[in-house]
Design a protein around this motif. Structure first.
Motif, PDB file in Angstrom:
ATOM      1  N   THR A 112       0.845  -1.203   0.000  1.00  0.00           N
ATOM      2  CA  THR A 112       0.000   0.000   0.000  1.00  0.00           C
ATOM      3  C   THR A 112       0.880   1.252   0.000  1.00  0.00           C
ATOM      4  OG1 THR A 112      -1.697  -1.202   1.211  1.00  0.00           O
ATOM      5  CG2 THR A 112      -1.842   1.198   1.269  1.00  0.00           C
ATOM      6  N   CYS A 113       1.949   1.223   0.815  1.00  0.00           N
ATOM      7  CA  CYS A 113       2.870   2.377   0.855  1.00  0.00           C
ATOM      8  C   CYS A 113       3.419   2.668  -0.530  1.00  0.00           C
ATOM      9  CB  CYS A 113       4.049   2.102   1.786  1.00  0.00           C
ATOM     10  SG  CYS A 113       3.590   1.837   3.491  1.00  0.00           S
ATOM     11  N   VAL A 114       3.831   1.585  -1.203  1.00  0.00           N
ATOM     12  CA  VAL A 114       4.485   1.751  -2.504  1.00  0.00           C
ATOM     13  C   VAL A 114       3.469   2.184  -3.562  1.00  0.00           C
ATOM     14  CG1 VAL A 114       5.767   0.551  -4.328  1.00  0.00           C
ATOM     15  CG2 VAL A 114       6.334   0.143  -1.910  1.00  0.00           C
ATOM     16  N   ARG A 115       2.343   1.472  -3.607  1.00  0.00           N
ATOM     17  CA  ARG A 115       1.342   1.788  -4.634  1.00  0.00           C
ATOM     18  C   ARG A 115       0.756   3.189  -4.475  1.00  0.00           C
ATOM     19  NH1 ARG A 115      -2.197  -3.424  -3.208  1.00  0.00           N
ATOM     20  NH2 ARG A 115      -1.264  -4.972  -4.557  1.00  0.00           N
ATOM     21  N   GLU A 116       0.502   3.544  -3.223  1.00  0.00           N
ATOM     22  CA  GLU A 116      -0.226   4.789  -2.963  1.00  0.00           C
ATOM     23  C   GLU A 116       0.686   5.959  -2.609  1.00  0.00           C
ATOM     24  OE1 GLU A 116      -3.626   5.177  -3.456  1.00  0.00           O
ATOM     25  OE2 GLU A 116      -3.242   3.256  -4.424  1.00  0.00           O
ATOM     26  N   HIS A 117       1.992   5.728  -2.671  1.00  0.00           N
ATOM     27  CA  HIS A 117       2.963   6.793  -2.379  1.00  0.00           C
ATOM     28  C   HIS A 117       2.751   7.382  -0.988  1.00  0.00           C
ATOM     29  CE1 HIS A 117       3.921   6.327  -6.556  1.00  0.00           C
ATOM     30  NE2 HIS A 117       2.660   6.549  -6.868  1.00  0.00           N
ATOM     31  N   ILE A 118       2.724   6.488  -0.013  1.00  0.00           N
ATOM     32  CA  ILE A 118       2.619   6.920   1.390  1.00  0.00           C
ATOM     33  C   ILE A 118       3.884   6.375   2.071  1.00  0.00           C
ATOM     34  CG2 ILE A 118       1.171   6.941   3.466  1.00  0.00           C
ATOM     35  CD1 ILE A 118      -1.158   5.917   1.657  1.00  0.00           C
ATOM     36  N   PRO A 119       4.976   7.110   2.026  1.00  0.00           N
ATOM     37  CA  PRO A 119       6.253   6.536   2.485  1.00  0.00           C
ATOM     38  C   PRO A 119       6.366   6.485   4.014  1.00  0.00           C
ATOM     39  CG  PRO A 119       6.578   8.800   1.776  1.00  0.00           C
ATOM     40  CD  PRO A 119       5.140   8.483   1.491  1.00  0.00           C
ATOM     41  N   VAL A 120       6.831   5.367   4.517  1.00  0.00           N
ATOM     42  CA  VAL A 120       7.089   5.222   5.959  1.00  0.00           C
ATOM     43  C   VAL A 120       8.430   4.502   6.142  1.00  0.00           C
ATOM     44  CG1 VAL A 120       4.606   5.049   6.449  1.00  0.00           C
ATOM     45  CG2 VAL A 120       5.958   2.957   6.252  1.00  0.00           C
ATOM     46  N   THR A 121       8.873   4.451   7.385  1.00  0.00           N
ATOM     47  CA  THR A 121      10.092   3.714   7.722  1.00  0.00           C
ATOM     48  C   THR A 121       9.714   2.672   8.766  1.00  0.00           C
ATOM     49  OG1 THR A 121      11.461   5.641   7.275  1.00  0.00           O
ATOM     50  CG2 THR A 121      12.424   3.918   8.675  1.00  0.00           C
ATOM     51  N   SER A 122       9.954   1.406   8.461  1.00  0.00           N
ATOM     52  CA  SER A 122       9.535   0.344   9.378  1.00  0.00           C
ATOM     53  C   SER A 122      10.742  -0.389   9.945  1.00  0.00           C
ATOM     54  CB  SER A 122       8.635  -0.652   8.651  1.00  0.00           C
ATOM     55  OG  SER A 122       7.412  -0.026   8.350  1.00  0.00           O
ATOM     56  N   ILE A 123      10.775  -0.500  11.252  1.00  0.00           N
ATOM     57  CA  ILE A 123      11.843  -1.239  11.923  1.00  0.00           C
ATOM     58  C   ILE A 123      11.289  -2.609  12.306  1.00  0.00           C
ATOM     59  CG2 ILE A 123      13.475  -1.230  13.854  1.00  0.00           C
ATOM     60  CD1 ILE A 123      13.783   1.296  12.246  1.00  0.00           C
ATOM     61  N   VAL A 124      12.002  -3.650  11.929  1.00  0.00           N
ATOM     62  CA  VAL A 124      11.606  -5.005  12.319  1.00  0.00           C
ATOM     63  C   VAL A 124      12.690  -5.578  13.221  1.00  0.00           C
ATOM     64  CG1 VAL A 124      10.955  -7.303  11.503  1.00  0.00           C
ATOM     65  CG2 VAL A 124      10.471  -5.291  10.088  1.00  0.00           C
ATOM     66  N   PHE A 125      12.302  -5.940  14.428  1.00  0.00           N
ATOM     67  CA  PHE A 125      13.259  -6.546  15.364  1.00  0.00           C
ATOM     68  C   PHE A 125      13.266  -8.046  15.109  1.00  0.00           C
ATOM     69  CE2 PHE A 125      11.594  -2.688  17.405  1.00  0.00           C
ATOM     70  CZ  PHE A 125      12.778  -1.984  17.534  1.00  0.00           C
ATOM     71  N   HIS A 126      14.302  -8.482  14.410  1.00  0.00           N
ATOM     72  CA  HIS A 126      14.346  -9.859  13.902  1.00  0.00           C
ATOM     73  C   HIS A 126      15.079 -10.739  14.921  1.00  0.00           C
ATOM     74  CE1 HIS A 126      14.817 -12.417  10.009  1.00  0.00           C
ATOM     75  NE2 HIS A 126      14.637 -13.162  11.079  1.00  0.00           N
ATOM     76  N   ASN A 127      14.314 -11.358  15.806  1.00  0.00           N
ATOM     77  CA  ASN A 127      14.931 -12.234  16.825  1.00  0.00           C
ATOM     78  C   ASN A 127      14.516 -13.700  16.648  1.00  0.00           C
ATOM     79  OD1 ASN A 127      12.318 -12.175  17.730  1.00  0.00           O
ATOM     80  ND2 ASN A 127      12.782 -11.390  19.779  1.00  0.00           N
ATOM     81  N   ARG A 128      13.893 -13.994  15.517  1.00  0.00           N
ATOM     82  CA  ARG A 128      13.544 -15.366  15.136  1.00  0.00           C
ATOM     83  C   ARG A 128      12.700 -16.092  16.181  1.00  0.00           C
ATOM     84  NH1 ARG A 128      18.960 -18.063  13.971  1.00  0.00           N
ATOM     85  NH2 ARG A 128      19.559 -16.818  15.764  1.00  0.00           N
ATOM     86  N   GLN A 129      11.772 -15.393  16.756  1.00  0.00           N
ATOM     87  CA  GLN A 129      10.876 -16.039  17.724  1.00  0.00           C
ATOM     88  C   GLN A 129       9.670 -15.147  18.038  1.00  0.00           C
ATOM     89  OE1 GLN A 129      13.132 -16.448  21.397  1.00  0.00           O
ATOM     90  NE2 GLN A 129      13.553 -14.263  21.517  1.00  0.00           N
ATOM     91  N   TRP A 130       8.618 -15.789  18.516  1.00  0.00           N
ATOM     92  CA  TRP A 130       7.491 -15.077  19.121  1.00  0.00           C
ATOM     93  C   TRP A 130       7.906 -14.824  20.568  1.00  0.00           C
ATOM     94  CZ3 TRP A 130       3.524 -13.608  16.075  1.00  0.00           C
ATOM     95  CH2 TRP A 130       3.194 -14.355  14.938  1.00  0.00           C
TER      96      TRP A 130
END
Ligand SMILES: Cc1ncc(C[n+]2csc(CCOP(=O)(O)OP(=O)(O)O)c2C)c(N)n1
Ligand SMILES: [Mg+2]
Length: 587
Positions: free
Chosen positions: A473-491
């Motif tokens: 949606t961000c890309v298609r609709e030109h609504i730019p955001v910055t997303s941080i993903v904390f990748h710790n390989r677990q719930w």
């Protein structure tokens, strides 16, 4: 009265309420109205999933104070809204959820995409308007908009799909916006008297202060009293963090300084907060709620007064007007705490300095499980960062005027100690509903309403999987955001319970993920993987520059160790008991 179709009546009422953006997925159910959105000045922003659309409407409302609106196809489109509307309910967001329904002539016959749409939302909306006759389209539409503002929460506009058609004579109602007052004379005077007698008053600044635009008034009151101000849980933007009286948030992973100071209060002014039960649970081993103190609670919803915590005075009023009125009254009273203002200021400064020093040294978690994970991962290929250090680096690199949304998870919760704001309407956490998948769509909605502000979302790798497709949606609709993903390989957050209560018997807790940076690039965004501490700040700054200057969305995945901070709630679990022989090892 002008003659129009019900579709025209609905769209004209949306326009009369200032609607310029609607989130949703198009469908035949409301195509007749959708056809005239553009000439009415309304943009329909197509999302990947209706849950995303609901969260976007929530984020849009939270940042702007205006209505957020979402719409979808009857049946499955509408059931997809349920989680998002429940979240908006607990975030007190004025979201209008438009739910076209199966046609009135076939309802109950078990046709296509049929569902009873009102019961789903009954307990998660403030009002449900069911268009009982096409001639009442404008009336119900208008009422949904009025009630969402009046009661600070979502409303549902349910429309049998055949009711968009026909000819009606109708006047478009003008929006009804009610001015709120400070509260009852007596209760305000009692509040002022209690505060005047206090030696050690403390103010809790809640979500009501944000919604009523009352930060300046809260500040004036706090400065007059020299009272420390703590944020209610997840309302870190309810008082400027640079202010000497700011002491940080209460609640899960909140500020020890704030907790220690409130534990010594003799009078607490809880301004614009329902004092939700989760937000005042003991934390850091501190059972800080001052049970002996006199509590003054100000809330615009009378039903919240004294609901959770015992109070001495309840003021049913607007946070801004009440703060002004209480300060005026105090100025005519003998105020005891003015005598020890200097000593209290030093105490506040000392507690804050101690907490900052502790945070600076709190590089990683030190419980047995976390230490084991850190040791184990040191042997692995690749490098993994301590979440707390990452959060501190992100905090230091935050741009001015930032908006941050957070998800539900262990690292997101630990983030509470490191998220500080100067302005209200800047922090959008998944509030009491606590659903994973909240952060990304919510920040997309916020960015739509405030495109000039930098927008950042935080999510753990598990929660990220639930809504990451909205990057499209961000890309298609030109609504730019910055997303941080904390990748710790677990719930992680749930695994922490298995560590504390189930002897590390992990069930369905591990996640072997693909590269989220690769997935981001495949969706047309920028993707960055960070596994060195010194790269965290620069990666965020570069992504913000891309967002603000080039209109580009970036996903930054940060490789984190599997260490885990304190759990959500020890109070809600018990040690397992097994009576059957076959389960005897599972204790
Ligand atoms: C929709 C939904 N499903 C399940 C949960 C239960 N839950 C709470 S936290 C959590 C784990 C989150 O994991 P992740 O996003 O990877 O963050 P981490 O805890 O690892 O930092 C889960 C499954 C929830 N809150 N919401
Ligand atoms: Mg995780």
């Amino acid at each position: 009265m002008p003659r129009m179709t019900p579709s025209e009546a609905m769209v004209e009422t949306l326009a009369a309420n200032g609607v310029t953006d609607i989130f949703g997925i198009m469908g035949s159910a409301f195509m007749d109205a959708m056809d005239i959105f553009a000439p009415a000045g309304i943009r329909l922003i197509p999302t990947v999933h209706e849950q995303g659309a609901g969260h976007m409407a929530d984020g849009y409302a939270r940042v702007s104070g205006r209505h957020g609106v979402c719409i979808a196809q009857n049946g499955p489109g509408i059931t997809n809204f349920v989680t998002a509307i429940a979240a908006a309910y607990w975030a007190h967001s004025p979201v209008v959820c438009i739910t076209p329904e199966t046609g009135s002539m076939t309802q109950g016959l078990g046709g296509f995409q049929e569902a009873q749409q009102l019961p789903f939302f009954e307990t998660i909306t403030k009002y449900q308007g069911h268009v009982a006759n096409p001639a009442r389209m404008a009336e119900f539409t208008a009422r949904c908009f009025d009630r969402a503002m009046l009661e600070n929460g979502p409303t549902q506009l349910n429309i049998p799909r055949d009711f968009f058609y026909g000819d009606i004579n109708v006047e478009i109602p003008q929006p009804i916006r009610i001015e709120r007052g400070a509260g009852g004379e007596q209760s305000l005077q009692q509040a002022a008297t209690l505060l005047a007698e206090a030696r050690n008053p403390v103010i809790i600044s809640g979500g009501g202060v944000v919604m009523a635009d009352a930060v300046e008034e809260c500040k004036a009151l706090a400065e007059f009293l020299g009272a420390p101000v703590v944020n209610s849980y997840l309302h870190n933007d309810s008082f400027p963090a640079s202010h000497p009286l700011w002491c940080g948030p209460l609640g899960y992973q909140g500020s020890k300084a704030g907790m220690k100071l409130i534990s010594r209060a003799d009078v607490v002014l809880a301004l614009g907060t329902r004092l939700g039960p989760f937000g005042t649970l003991p934390q850091h081993g501190l059972d800080y709620w001052p049970k002996q103190a006199k509590i003054i609670q100000v809330d615009c919803d009378a039903k919240m007064l004294g609901l959770v915590k015992k109070i001495s005075v309840g003021v049913c009023g607007d946070a801004k007007a009440a703060a002004v009125s209480i300060l005026e009254r105090l100025q005519n009273l003998n105020v005891a705490c003015l005598e020890n203002k200097g000593a209290r200021a030093s105490e506040i400064a000392a507690e804050k300095a101690a907490w900052e020093a502790e945070l600076d040294q709190w590089i990683h978690e030190k419980d047995d499980y976390s230490l084991d994970m850190i040791a184990e991962q040191a042997e692995e290929q690749g490098s993994y960062l301590h979440p707390r250090q990452v959060l501190r680096e992100l905090e230091k690199a935050m741009p001015e005027d930032v908006m941050v949304s957070t998800d539900i998870g262990n690292i997101n919760s630990v983030a509470n100690s490191y998220l500080r704001f100067e302005k209200p309407r800047s922090f959008f956490a998944a509030m009491s509903f606590g659903n994973c998948g909240y952060a990304l769509p919510t920040i997309i909605g916020a960015k739509t309403a405030a495109p000039h502000r930098p927008a950042i979302s935080y999510a753990g790798d598990g929660a990220w999987g639930m809504s990451m497709m909205e990057i499209m949606t961000c890309v298609r609709e030109h609504i730019p955001v910055t997303s941080i993903v904390f990748h710790n390989r677990q719930w992680g957050a749930e695994k922490k319970n298995q560590v504390d209560f189930y002897n590390r018997r992990f069930v369905a807790g591990d996640l072997e993920n693909p590269s989220f940076a690769d997935i981001a690039r495949a969706m047309g965004a920028e993707g960055v993987t960070v596994d060195k501490l010194e790269d965290v700040g620069p990666a965020l700054k570069a992504a913000i520059a891309r967002q603000m200057e080039e209109g580009k969305t970036t996903v930054i995945e940060i490789m984190c160790t599997r260490e885990l901070g304190d759990p959500f709630r020890r109070d809600a679990l018990s040690k397992p008991v097994r009576h059957l022989d076959k389960y005897k090892d599972y204790c």
